[in-house]
Design an enzyme around this catalytic site. Sequence first.
Site, PDB file in Angstrom:
ATOM      1  N   ILE A  17       0.257  10.676   7.384  1.00 57.67           N
ATOM      2  CA  ILE A  17      -0.603  10.143   8.357  1.00 57.67           C
ATOM      3  C   ILE A  17      -0.608   8.567   8.217  1.00 57.67           C
ATOM      4  O   ILE A  17       0.225   8.040   7.085  1.00 57.67           O
ATOM      5  CB  ILE A  17      -1.909  10.377   8.064  1.00 57.67           C
ATOM      6  CG1 ILE A  17      -2.526  10.376   6.613  1.00 57.67           C
ATOM      7  CG2 ILE A  17      -2.005  12.029   8.209  1.00 57.67           C
ATOM      8  CD1 ILE A  17      -3.842  10.347   6.033  1.00 57.67           C
ATOM      9  N   HIS A  32       1.439   8.586   2.896  1.00 62.73           N
ATOM     10  CA  HIS A  32       1.747   8.028   4.349  1.00 62.73           C
ATOM     11  C   HIS A  32       3.442   7.966   4.301  1.00 62.73           C
ATOM     12  O   HIS A  32       4.015   7.325   5.568  1.00 62.73           O
ATOM     13  CB  HIS A  32       1.299   6.700   4.361  1.00 62.73           C
ATOM     14  CG  HIS A  32      -0.079   6.516   4.008  1.00 62.73           C
ATOM     15  ND1 HIS A  32      -1.033   7.056   4.976  1.00 62.73           N
ATOM     16  CD2 HIS A  32      -0.803   6.194   3.086  1.00 62.73           C
ATOM     17  CE1 HIS A  32      -2.164   6.829   4.470  1.00 62.73           C
ATOM     18  NE2 HIS A  32      -2.138   6.467   3.118  1.00 62.73           N
ATOM     19  N   GLY A  81      -5.274   4.390   6.502  1.00 62.69           N
ATOM     20  CA  GLY A  81      -6.473   4.044   7.424  1.00 62.69           C
ATOM     21  C   GLY A  81      -6.362   2.386   7.488  1.00 62.69           C
ATOM     22  O   GLY A  81      -7.066   1.933   8.397  1.00 62.69           O
ATOM     23  N   ASP A 109       0.876  -1.193  -0.022  1.00 66.67           N
ATOM     24  CA  ASP A 109      -0.031   0.117   0.099  1.00 66.67           C
ATOM     25  C   ASP A 109       0.731   1.151  -0.288  1.00 66.67           C
ATOM     26  O   ASP A 109       1.229   1.842   1.070  1.00 66.67           O
ATOM     27  CB  ASP A 109      -0.980  -0.018   1.301  1.00 66.67           C
ATOM     28  CG  ASP A 109      -2.105   0.951   0.949  1.00 66.67           C
ATOM     29  OD1 ASP A 109      -1.924   1.805   0.203  1.00 66.67           O
ATOM     30  OD2 ASP A 109      -3.081   0.920   2.032  1.00 66.67           O
TER      31      ASP A 109
END
Length: 292
Positions: A210, A195, A213, A190
């Site tokens: 961040i 990120h 999710g 991912d």
Amino acid sequence: MTINPDHLLNFPIPDVRQRLTRRDTILYALSVGLGQDPLDARQLDFVDQHRTLRVLPSMPVVLGHPGFWLLDPRTGVDAVRVVHGEQSVEILRPLPVEGEVIGRTRITGLVDKGAGRGALLYSEKQVIDAASGDVLALTRSTTFLRGDGGFGGPSGPVRPAHPMPEGAPEFVVDLPTRPEQALLYRLNGDDNPLHADPTFAEQAGFPRPILHGLCTLGVVAHALLRVLGDYDTTAFRSLDLRFSAPVLPGETIRTEIWRDGSFRARVLERDEIVVNNGHAVFERAPDGGPKR
């Protein structure tokens, strides 16, 4: 660039064939925080190759993962402003710790919320055992296209959220994340730069990269497995949740769980809810409580 709804709904996402190894299974568990408590022997079953290795039930989200395909300019999507809105995982057959799997992803819906309000993209992935052709798991996602909307697409239907129960949760589980956890989680395939790349994150409106999710989902799934399944992976059936705010790597995620399988999660450092409207299904003990 403006979205062409017919083109996006039929956008070809190639199947992903993945040779799954025991190392991959361990990496996933480590990347969502398993093994941080060195005294919890139950977690070692997911991260120690010398034990009878087990698969964390949330792992289908990374199996046969198609990558950040929305970055392709042919989609017409403003990829910088894409965020994960909702996610579900459903286990249909036991997950292998090693073998060959196929991820088959398709777009199942598109909702135009209007100019300046963005759009919702619904997608589904089948995780298929390459040898037998059996579907092992289904994952369903809602992606919020913040930079799009007003392109003349359908205005519905919008999936309803799971209603949260009244009253205080029966169980609370606090699990820490690590400052470098998003970089580790990216090794599952991912690779959204949101990120990892500070410049990309700033362009997207965040102060720094961040946590994925889906990494947050893995942390929450761990908490649910501990409380509702007593680490028995065969008890897990499904989970569904809505992301309400991002987690910054290094924050502590508190998962609040009700006996009926409802859940939400917040970060302690900001006392902000990051996952809401969650619901998990586990095989129940005869008394209707968590499986023991």
